[in-house]
Design a protein around this motif. Structure first.
Motif, PDB file in Angstrom:
ATOM      1  N   PHE A 123       0.842  -1.201   0.000  1.00  0.00           N
ATOM      2  CA  PHE A 123       0.000   0.000   0.000  1.00  0.00           C
ATOM      3  C   PHE A 123       0.874   1.248   0.000  1.00  0.00           C
ATOM      4  O   PHE A 123       1.800   1.373   0.799  1.00  0.00           O
ATOM      5  N   SER A 124       0.577   2.176  -0.893  1.00  0.00           N
ATOM      6  CA  SER A 124       1.314   3.440  -0.959  1.00  0.00           C
ATOM      7  C   SER A 124       0.401   4.519  -1.532  1.00  0.00           C
ATOM      8  O   SER A 124      -0.624   4.227  -2.157  1.00  0.00           O
ATOM      9  N   MET A 125       0.800   5.769  -1.333  1.00  0.00           N
ATOM     10  CA  MET A 125       0.038   6.881  -1.892  1.00  0.00           C
ATOM     11  C   MET A 125       0.041   6.806  -3.421  1.00  0.00           C
ATOM     12  O   MET A 125      -0.965   7.086  -4.071  1.00  0.00           O
ATOM     13  N   ARG A 126       1.181   6.420  -3.994  1.00  0.00           N
ATOM     14  CA  ARG A 126       1.278   6.322  -5.450  1.00  0.00           C
ATOM     15  C   ARG A 126       0.351   5.222  -5.984  1.00  0.00           C
ATOM     16  O   ARG A 126      -0.333   5.410  -6.990  1.00  0.00           O
ATOM     17  N   ARG A 127       0.327   4.083  -5.294  1.00  0.00           N
ATOM     18  CA  ARG A 127      -0.540   2.984  -5.742  1.00  0.00           C
ATOM     19  C   ARG A 127      -2.004   3.387  -5.618  1.00  0.00           C
ATOM     20  O   ARG A 127      -2.815   3.087  -6.497  1.00  0.00           O
ATOM     21  N   TYR A 136      -3.107  14.752  -1.177  1.00  0.00           N
ATOM     22  CA  TYR A 136      -2.690  15.580  -0.049  1.00  0.00           C
ATOM     23  C   TYR A 136      -3.609  16.778   0.195  1.00  0.00           C
ATOM     24  O   TYR A 136      -3.397  17.534   1.145  1.00  0.00           O
ATOM     25  N   TRP A 137      -4.617  16.953  -0.643  1.00  0.00           N
ATOM     26  CA  TRP A 137      -5.678  17.904  -0.320  1.00  0.00           C
ATOM     27  C   TRP A 137      -6.524  17.388   0.848  1.00  0.00           C
ATOM     28  O   TRP A 137      -7.201  18.161   1.526  1.00  0.00           O
ATOM     29  N   THR A 196      -0.560  12.379   5.380  1.00  0.00           N
ATOM     30  CA  THR A 196       0.388  11.264   5.276  1.00  0.00           C
ATOM     31  C   THR A 196      -0.345   9.963   4.980  1.00  0.00           C
ATOM     32  O   THR A 196      -1.574   9.869   5.093  1.00  0.00           O
ATOM     33  N   LYS A 197       0.435   8.941   4.645  1.00  0.00           N
ATOM     34  CA  LYS A 197      -0.130   7.603   4.476  1.00  0.00           C
ATOM     35  C   LYS A 197      -0.722   7.097   5.780  1.00  0.00           C
ATOM     36  O   LYS A 197      -1.738   6.392   5.782  1.00  0.00           O
ATOM     37  N   ASP A 198      -0.101   7.449   6.912  1.00  0.00           N
ATOM     38  CA  ASP A 198      -0.645   7.042   8.205  1.00  0.00           C
ATOM     39  C   ASP A 198      -2.057   7.577   8.412  1.00  0.00           C
ATOM     40  O   ASP A 198      -2.894   6.912   9.028  1.00  0.00           O
ATOM     41  N   ASP A 199      -2.318   8.801   7.916  1.00  0.00           N
ATOM     42  CA  ASP A 199      -3.676   9.336   8.016  1.00  0.00           C
ATOM     43  C   ASP A 199      -4.663   8.433   7.290  1.00  0.00           C
ATOM     44  O   ASP A 199      -5.771   8.155   7.782  1.00  0.00           O
TER      45      ASP A 199
END
Length: 255
Positions: free
Chosen positions: A55-59, A72-73, A77-80
């Motif tokens: 799992f990633s922001m890019r994926r 990011y709007w 973070t990914k933790d969020d």
């Protein structure tokens, strides 16, 4: 212990996505068709399908067909995102009414434990992050409140309620975590649960020095019964939960 330095320089615990209020930012330019609920739902689906490690922001951005920066709007973070996903799956739980004083607290506790176990098995990525966040989202808080009020009706002294909750739900956490890993191993093999179980017993029995242990294990499993692997798991869980409920009753009787 004395802490040196001004308060702003001291280490701080991680906050919570529920305290940032970022979703309500009034700036324009947010990506069309994107909102926090959609992002969270897609995050849960990705975590279920591919697991925590991938799992990633890019994926996630690729799945939503947006740029990673667009996310990011809505989150920092990914933790969020993981914290939002965690609370979302807590929303799947069917909670008994903790205010129903006519209901049997034992049955309500069994319902809560069974729901929690099923959630852990459905979402095996949940287990590694369960203690990482404050868990103050609305669904997590609703579950915690129901547990506290149901166990509180058992008749334990106030100082024993949190211990009873820990005994029951740390057991359920462990059981659900291992069961989730077990099902994941089975899925990777392409076998049915019954085929995998039988093959595992055969392999274990062939290891030198295991014959006596396996003979005892076969006797215990035969006594426990169960026509399918899932029935075996369910029987063990139900009996273990009965032991814990009986323990609470015994402590109440002890006064």
């Amino acid at each position: 212990m004395k802490e040196d330095g001004p308060p702003e320089d001291r280490p701080k615990a991680r906050g919570s996505v529920w305290l940032t209020g970022k979703e309500r930012r009034g700036r324009g330019g947010q990506p069309s068709g994107l909102d926090r609920d959609r992002i969270t739902a897609t995050s849960v689906a990705l975590l279920d399908a591919e697991g925590l490690d991938r799992f990633s922001m890019r994926r996630l951005a690729g799945e939503l067909n947006v740029t990673a920066m667009s996310l990011y709007w809505y989150v920092d973070t990914k933790d969020d995102l993981l914290e939002l996903a965690l609370d979302t799956v807590f929303g799947e739980l069917l909670l008994p009414d903790p205010e129903d004083t006519a209901a049997d607290w034992r049955e309500q506790l069994r319902t809560l434990a069974t729901e929690y176990r099923a959630m852990m098995v459905r979402h095996p990525w949940l287990s590694p992050i369960a203690g990482r966040f404050l868990n103050i989202g609305p669904h997590s808080l609703a579950f915690s409140r129901a547990v506290q009020r149901v166990v509180g009706r058992a008749g334990l002294p106030a100082h024993g309620v949190t211990g009873a909750i820990s005994a029951v739900f740390q057991f359920v956490y462990g059981y659900g975590t291992i069961e989730g890993h077990f099902h994941a191993r089975i899925a990777d093999t392409g076998l049915s649960a019954e085929e995998y179980f039988q093959q595992s017993l055969t392999v274990a029995s062939e290891v030198p020095g295991t014959s006596e242990v396996m003979k005892e294990s076969y006797a215990l499993m035969a006594a426990r019964g169960g026509d399918t692997v899932q029935e075996m798991l369910d029987r063990d869980f139900a009996f273990a939960l009965d032991l814990l409920v009986a323990g609470i009753e015994a402590m109440v009787a002890r006064g």
